[in-house]
Structure formats: C-alpha cells, structure tokens
Design an enzyme around this catalytic site. Sequence first.
Site, PDB file in Angstrom:
ATOM      1  N   VAL A  69      56.987  -5.808  13.765  1.00  0.00           N
ATOM      2  CA  VAL A  69      57.505  -6.623  12.660  1.00  0.00           C
ATOM      3  C   VAL A  69      58.989  -6.856  12.884  1.00  0.00           C
ATOM      4  CG1 VAL A  69      57.992  -6.663  10.177  1.00  0.00           C
ATOM      5  CG2 VAL A  69      55.799  -5.793  10.991  1.00  0.00           C
ATOM      6  N   ALA A 114      63.895  -4.485  13.112  1.00  0.00           N
ATOM      7  CA  ALA A 114      62.486  -4.588  13.515  1.00  0.00           C
ATOM      8  C   ALA A 114      61.880  -3.198  13.520  1.00  0.00           C
ATOM      9  CB  ALA A 114      62.376  -5.196  14.906  1.00  0.00           C
ATOM     10  N   LYS A 115      60.580  -3.121  13.612  1.00  0.00           N
ATOM     11  CA  LYS A 115      59.906  -1.834  13.807  1.00  0.00           C
ATOM     12  C   LYS A 115      58.542  -2.116  14.403  1.00  0.00           C
ATOM     13  CE  LYS A 115      60.944   2.489  12.989  1.00  0.00           C
ATOM     14  NZ  LYS A 115      62.272   3.106  12.986  1.00  0.00           N
ATOM     15  N   GLY A 116      58.010  -1.143  15.125  1.00  0.00           N
ATOM     16  CA  GLY A 116      56.681  -1.307  15.703  1.00  0.00           C
ATOM     17  C   GLY A 116      55.890  -0.036  15.545  1.00  0.00           C
TER      18      GLY A 116
END
Length: 425
Positions: A69, A114-116
């Site tokens: 995201v 962001a992050k995943g």
Amino acid sequence: MIAEATTSVVSNETNPWISAAARFDEAAARLGLDEGLQKVLRTSAKELTVHIPVLLDDGRIEVFTGYRVQHSIARGPAKGGIRFAPDVTLDEVRALAAWMTWKCAVVNIPFGGAKGGVICDPSLLSMAELERITRRYTAEIIEFIGPERDVPAPDMNTNEQTMAWIMDTYSMHMRHTDTAVVTGKPLELGGSRGRPEATGRGCMIVTLQALRRLGLEPGSARVVIQGFGNVGGMAARLMSRAGFRIVCIIEYDGAVYNAAGLDIEALMKHRRETGSILGFEGAEDMDKDEALLMECDVLLPAAKENVITSANAARIRARILCEGANGPTTFEADRILAANGIFVIPDILANAGGVTVSYFEWVQDRQGYFWNEQQVNSRLEEIMVNSFRDVVSYADKHNVHNRTAAYMLALDRVGTAIRLRGLYA
Ligand code: NAD
C-alpha cells in the site's frame, strides 16, 4: 468526524487503524484542514493485492497473499517496511502506510509513506521457502517499487537477508544492480553504518531534549525500558554510556530492577547466556506489570503496541514517556497522560531515527559514496533535534499536547505539498 471516531475508540481501543484515524481527525480539525485535503490524506493513493504461488520444499504448491500500500507520494517516493506474519490484513497495512507518511513528514525527509505484508507464518517456513516467497512477491509488485517510486525496508519477521533478496530480484529484472530500491540491507550490499543503532539513538537524542526542557539532568534521570530488543536494547546501551541511570528493564517474561542503575553490557551478556534477563546477579527480579508503573523520570516502551491503555494510564508515574515502539499508547490513554502532565514524545517523532538513517542509506546508495559512522550519527542528531524543536514549538503555538502537535505538523507539511503540486486531472 471526531465524534464518530471517538465513539468507535471506546469499543475498539486497541485497533491501530481506529487510533490513527482518531488522531488524524483531531489534528485535521485543529489545523482547520480543508475538507477536500482531508479526504485525500485519509485515503491510500494505491493499494495492490497479489496472490503468490510458491513451491514448498515438500513439492506442494501454496498460494500466499501479499499487499503493498502506498499512502502518499506527495513529498517523495513512498517509504515503508514489509512484514511477514499470519495475521497481516489490508486494513493494518493501510494504517501502517499512513503512519509512515506522518513519520517521514515529522522528521522532514523527502519521502511519502508505504507498507507491505505477506500473510504467512515464517516459523513454519524454511529459508529456501522464505526466499521463494520474497522473490515472487517482489516480482509481483515490481512495477510498484523502485528508488524513485517506493522503497521497502524490513519490518516484523523480515531482515537484512530479505532485503538482499528483494534487491537482487529487482536488479535482475532491471538488468543492472540497483541497491537504492530497498533500505536495511547488509553493509556489504550498500547498507548504512549506524542503521542498527539508529532507532535507539534517536530515542536517546529526543529524551535528552525533553529532559533539558523539563530542567532535568541525564545523570540523575531514572529510566525504565520495556523491550530489550533492537530498539530498547540499543537505547539502553547508548543511554547507559551517556550517563543515564537505567533502573529497570522489562521483558515479556518479567523485569529486572536496580535502583543504582543496571550494568547494561553485563545484562546483555547474561541474556545471551541464559536466554532471559531474569536471574541477573546485579539486580532483583520484578513483576513486569508492576515495573511499568514504577516512579521514574523516563519510561521508554520499546516492545509492542497497546501497552499503555485506559486500564493503566492513570497509574503511569513517569515524567517523560518516550515511545520507542509504534503505537504503545492508545488514543484513550493519551487524554489521561495529558491530564496528568506527562511529557509524551510521540512514536512518529521518538522512533523516527530508524527511517531517518534509512533515508541516509538511500542517499548514499544513489551517490555511490558512503559515510562514516560519525557522519551518520551527527546528521541523525541534527534531524532529531530539529524535529523535536519543531514539534514542541507547534505544541506551544497551538496549545496542544505533543502528539497532536506532531500530527498537525505532519498534516500541514503533506497538505502543503499537495496544495503546491495541485491536482493533476
Ligand atoms: P525486537 O523484536 O528486536 O525487540 C522487541 C523486544 O520486546 C524483544 O526483546 C521482545 O522479547 C520484547 N517483548 C515482546 N513482548 C513483550 C512484552 N509483552 N513485554 C515486554 N517485552 C516484550 O523489535 P524492535 O525492532 O526493537 O521493535 C520494537 C518496537 O519498535 C516495535 O513496535 C517496532 O515497530 C518499533 N520500531 C522499530 C524500529 C526499528 O528500527 N527496529 C523502528 C521504528 C519502530
């Protein structure tokens, strides 16, 4: 919007998305942020879900689900970690991505957030399986990431090795080595000096600033640290070297206490040898919940989220709360701490030393020119000191507590970037 979020918090106190949304609403309202901008900042810019077929060691094929995201790229490439855990959800990844936007804005580095995450249980997977998951996940999100687009980093259950695999997979696709695509890499592959200590060092720097502001001396400050891992362990080591009195360390299985100050290096050795901090010769064992509530000058939670809640906030007896962990305090607890005059250094400021040195790593990789540790540490100090000053000035100017000030500062900076860029249509 505040009323709606606040009501939800009562029944969902420990949900990070709800806590983050409530704080966003409060800061946006105080700032008088334009309604349209609020809509933009509340929403992720891009969300990608991938289903990753992976060959397991026993010959079976399993399909894992992963997310990336990007909350915002208004101020620069998106930045944020990738976690591997069985309970990863898109909602959680969304919240963490937004958190990264605010954190990068508070320390004023040119990144968005962001992050995943990949839904998997790393404890049940071999190294070879983890490598195949990582490489296929990278291949599936490859158009999303890149040094100019989105720069991943380690998070829960991912590490330097994971970053090396991502860097290699990306580089193979690009047909050239591109180390700046991820941070948190091994030193041998373009990692930065000072990165492992950076978050703990940042905590120490802002704590020193807070002590100074309250007219306290580090030499007489009694410090309690929860979590003796990367952040808490490093903070303990650096603070003890700087002359702080670390009176208590709290771990998941109990706490150790010495009123005269713990010998941190000896405690680290004891933990290495016995697997626990308990039973340390230079201290007495203590109950971990009681330890959190002891009278001290600095309480530094550096273990996990939701440690200080409406159930115990009124009994916290620290002068300064320095949030080394992400989200250790709930939205409800904030109000109680503020009412009791506790000086809170909020997570998006206190633990931003890590992402700041990740930024330095990205800069060094792009320059192909590496800094020595002293350069890294002094630039980190400059950024943390300036950011602390920015947050407390904002708090003074707007008559709000530090957390709201940090969110207001972040929203203001990201909002200004969006306003200046205008809407592309
Ligand atoms: P870590 O796994 O290295 O250390 C966490 C420590 O906390 C471990 O020693 C663990 O045993 C202990 N712990 C776990 N549950 C506990 C409990 N209930 N009570 C007391 N101790 C407990 O993790 P870390 O990298 O130090 O991260 C800690 C926190 O800091 C997390 O919230 C993380 O998101 C945040 N953070 C880390 C970084 C970083 O650079 N590592 C940067 C920013 C924020």
